[in-house]
Design a protein around this motif. Sequence first.
Motif, PDB file in Angstrom:
ATOM      1  N   ALA A 108      -1.377   4.789   4.189  1.00 14.93           N
ATOM      2  CA  ALA A 108      -0.147   4.850   3.394  1.00 14.93           C
ATOM      3  C   ALA A 108       1.052   4.415   4.213  1.00 14.93           C
ATOM      4  O   ALA A 108       2.015   3.867   3.685  1.00 14.93           O
ATOM      5  CB  ALA A 108       0.066   6.262   2.862  1.00 14.93           C
ATOM      6  N   SER A 156       0.896   0.639   3.991  1.00 16.32           N
ATOM      7  CA  SER A 156       0.868  -0.011   2.690  1.00 16.32           C
ATOM      8  C   SER A 156       1.874   0.645   1.759  1.00 16.32           C
ATOM      9  O   SER A 156       2.189   1.821   1.912  1.00 16.32           O
ATOM     10  CB  SER A 156      -0.546   0.106   2.115  1.00 16.32           C
ATOM     11  N   GLY A 157       2.376  -0.117   0.799  1.00 12.69           N
ATOM     12  CA  GLY A 157       3.397   0.415  -0.095  1.00 12.69           C
ATOM     13  C   GLY A 157       2.858   0.887  -1.418  1.00 12.69           C
ATOM     14  O   GLY A 157       3.626   1.293  -2.279  1.00 12.69           O
ATOM     15  N   GLY A 176       0.233   6.918  -0.865  1.00 11.26           N
ATOM     16  CA  GLY A 176       0.647   5.535  -0.629  1.00 11.26           C
ATOM     17  C   GLY A 176       2.086   5.263  -1.012  1.00 11.26           C
ATOM     18  O   GLY A 176       2.765   4.463  -0.368  1.00 11.26           O
ATOM     19  N   ILE A 181       4.583   8.252   1.422  1.00 11.60           N
ATOM     20  CA  ILE A 181       4.772   7.950   2.840  1.00 11.60           C
ATOM     21  C   ILE A 181       5.283   6.516   2.951  1.00 11.60           C
ATOM     22  O   ILE A 181       4.708   5.610   2.357  1.00 11.60           O
ATOM     23  CB  ILE A 181       3.435   8.121   3.602  1.00 11.60           C
ATOM     24  N   PRO A 182       6.374   6.297   3.657  1.00 11.96           N
ATOM     25  CA  PRO A 182       6.917   4.932   3.721  1.00 11.96           C
ATOM     26  C   PRO A 182       5.989   3.982   4.463  1.00 11.96           C
ATOM     27  O   PRO A 182       5.236   4.462   5.316  1.00 11.96           O
ATOM     28  CB  PRO A 182       8.205   5.125   4.518  1.00 11.96           C
ATOM     29  N   PRO A 183       6.036   2.700   4.177  1.00 12.15           N
ATOM     30  CA  PRO A 183       6.825   2.030   3.137  1.00 12.15           C
ATOM     31  C   PRO A 183       6.280   2.308   1.745  1.00 12.15           C
ATOM     32  O   PRO A 183       5.125   2.721   1.619  1.00 12.15           O
ATOM     33  CB  PRO A 183       6.651   0.544   3.486  1.00 12.15           C
ATOM     34  N   SER A 184       7.110   2.080   0.751  1.00 22.99           N
ATOM     35  CA  SER A 184       6.710   2.415  -0.603  1.00 22.99           C
ATOM     36  C   SER A 184       7.367   1.491  -1.607  1.00 22.99           C
ATOM     37  O   SER A 184       8.589   1.350  -1.626  1.00 22.99           O
ATOM     38  CB  SER A 184       7.104   3.858  -0.903  1.00 22.99           C
TER      39      SER A 184
HETATM   40 NA    NA Z   1       3.282   3.811   1.899  1.00 21.07          NA
END
Ligand code: NA
Lengths: 462, 229, 309
Positions: free
Chosen positions: A106, A109-110, A148, A151-154
């Motif tokens: 996560a 990945s966004g 996902g 948690i940044p990025p999103s």
């Molecule tokens: Na993320």
Amino acid sequence: MEVILLFVMVLGLLLIGVPIAVSLGLSSMIFLLAFSDTSLASVAQSLYQAMAGHYTLLAIPFFILASSFMSTGGVATRIVRFSIACVGHMHGGLAIAGVFACMIFAALSGSSPATVVAIGTIVIAAMKKVGYSKDFAAGVICNAGTLGILIPPSIVMVVYASATDVSVGRMFLAGVIPGLLAGTMLMLAIYIIARIKKLPKGEWAGWGEIWNSFKDAFWGLMLIVIIMVGIYGIPGITGAIFTPTEAAAVASVYAFFVASFIYRDMGPLRNSDERISLLRKPQAVVTAFFHKDTRATLFDAGKLTIMLMFIIANALILKHVLTDEQIPQQIANAMLSAGFGKIMFLVMVNVILLIGGQFMEPSGLIVIVAPLVFPIAIELGVDPIHLGIIMVVNMEIGMITPPVGLNLFVTSGVAGMPMMAVVRAAAPFLAILFVFLILITYVPIISTYLPTSLMGPEIITN
Amino acid sequence: MSLPDDSQGTALGRFFDSVEENLIAAILGVMTLITFANVVLRYVFNESLIWGLEVVLILFAWLVMLGISYGFKKTTHLGVDAVTNLLPSRGQRVAALLSAAACFAYAALLMKGAWDYWAPFAALQPTEGRWFPLGFTENTRDRAFYMTDQVPMLGILRWLEDAINYGDSYDKLPRVVPYFIIPFGSALILLRVVQASIRIIKGEQASLIVSHEAEEDVERVAAQNAQEE
Amino acid sequence: DDGEMVIKFSHVTNTDKHPKGIAASLFMERVNAEMDGKVCVEVYPNSTLYNDDQVLEAMLQGDVQMAAPSLSKFETFTKIYRIFDLPFMFKNMDAVEEFQQSEVGQDMKEAMVRRGLLGLGFWHNGLKQFSANKPLVAPTDAAGLKFRVQPSDVLVAQMEALDASPQPMSFSEVYGALQTGVVDGQENTWSNIYGQKFFEVQDGITETNHGLLDYMVVTSVDWWEGLDADIREQLSTIMSEVTTERNAAIAEVDMENRQAVLDAGGVIRELDAEQRQAWVDVMKPVWAQFEGDVGADNIAAAQEINAKH
Ligand code: NA
Ligand code: NA
């Protein structure tokens, strides 16, 4: 009144199986033509400007691309190995490792479905092998995958920031503590269930395996560092290097580089199971850019971008129509004059989003709902960042509840089980997310602590 | 000229598929590289491509506007099938036909909007009428003079100056060029929607939607699982 | 209400703190009170309907009737307004006001008529200051720094004259970029520096007064000419009264915002005559590059007015 007609039209079209984007766009156009004097040309303008006029949304294709390179490039496998080495020996270890791996992925990945596909594909099969029930495995991954977007990025945070003009950097920071908290809650719950149900535990493979798997995953994990240092800098050493949007592009280039030249799980330096040294094939420095694997990854990411942006762009058309008719002001006035307090308002937002989340794709829903509730939130003194995190957590819940739950669909496919079985499997963990939502709603500091202490209080300039 | 439908397997169909797929990949790749180059230029060399940001945003719009039609061709757009799945097969067919009609209405209205928006930038006339085009207007002021903010003018497009701008030179790329994707993309959407509708009427295709974004990935995984078991 | 003609006024700032927002709100209140039953102005603030780039296209299309973009947004319509972007063209806001009220200035409102836009009035924001993440005293201090500027040829040339690196960036990202150090500095008026809290994330603001940020209220020629003469007349009168009233207050608004920056702990560096001259010497050569666009006679007219202030 006409507005109700508009929403009924959207819903009706959705339910007969019209693509989400078309349901939003067609309803908006009909409404516009019937009730205002704005031209159809403005719809075409809105559609084009959804991309060309929204710098923030540009982060979406880049984050999708980075994530695609990470999955195709073998990073997910290495993350799973590292997670198992760390926590696999505990009661319910493999399940806990699955959550842990989802949290790590996560952070690269966004998107939530992408997280489920990347981690779930490996972990669910592995869990079945060592004796977990398929249901339990699917339930765990389906839920953990929702991290996902927390948690940044999103991507969902990017959309929220774009819709409300708050800083993406702040939103990303705000997701860190809630993300860790939600992940910890899930792992704790699994541990308790594991002790009660005597679920299998793995072998402690020793510190050597932790070190080796870490070394192997290192280049993938570095991406987290690159994104965070790049966006926020290191105090005393360097200022930030890029904006969050640029961070996504840099992440893509880095992920491409790692996948093609270090892991060599794709591109010209891979020959089925063999890895060719760059020294033996130096022309790869050029050919990697045009290799069919690279092209396929770019194309996959492009396709997903198009799918999401088609919905977001049409949601923006709907938003334009609502603004044009001054609906946000009317709703704001109605709610303010009804005398809602902060808490009542937040509960209402939760209810609206939970219902909306049943029918809509998250980004599209945020584009429509955020501008409606944002002005009221500001008026009532709700922190815009806090509101954003509440929305994201609602979207997480929407993803694992029927009838429309992206993670449910993906998990059912990845695990090869019927939808309803996944719904039942996910339910116990869904309860945890609900508790988490209440916690997030009532305790704003969980969301605001990090951005406020690192970047100062949020300013509202509008 | 007649464009082919995507009847799987015809050489021409495959050719068009690969043109579209390569374009999608290439546009995204170029967007990424320009953005990356600007970061490096700024951080390392204290420079910038002043047109970089604007070009990337234009490419972003091109990527999506081109890709939407591809999505209709390959049925990759997201929708809700929870309710239609409960219907008997006759009901499902009715829903699919209604859904095709809605997509057609959308594409047709969009096409009119796209033309009306773009035409003045190309010194052409937009259409009369609110819902339906009822011929062309006369004397709409043209917007051919309208340039982008920072995108440099391309030498090979100098002919546009005489063609639409009364011979006045452009010192930036005129907006008619990036905006061309709006009517072009809309026309492609209309074409693909019509083709998909025909397939639905003929019974070759069941619906216009997929229910989630990772359907293809999932199919790939499912195929793997099936092999292993 | 029913039967009233609706005028959509779209802008990009708040409604009650920013000089443009205040002026638009005042215009709306006055029209809605004095022309009740005939005309109704609806203000769409905060870029909720259109941003500055899209609004002019929408206006030509007939989807919005009034807007007030900054003068550099009209670059593609006419290059004559570049005179307002040129550094150190005007000594102070009184000189700006007098220039705009002069025959030359008033003629400029009609410079875009053949493109379909008509200027109804100039609205002031004020003179621009530089800020950066290190002290700026001499122009050489700016050399090598990255400055966010609006994407306009004049402003890019101005930064290059300083040996600084001009960086395009959307306005909403500037605060974050300054804070984290993605860019080093920016230029803006006191009301924007205070309103956007830029002073919080900069070493200090140097009071250079080097450039002008002004807006022009525009409308579509075709729409305007289609109005009944008496309505047009009345709208014109209200617009010009609102313009006079708000422009007269701008010095005060500017000083309030400047004071607010100080009160909030911001650092302001004043330049003495000699120090300021150093900036002028470096930046003024930019004029020569754009003399053809803005007209040597217009520059002369502006300088003549400067001499009086
Ligand atoms: Na993320
Ligand atoms: Na749902």
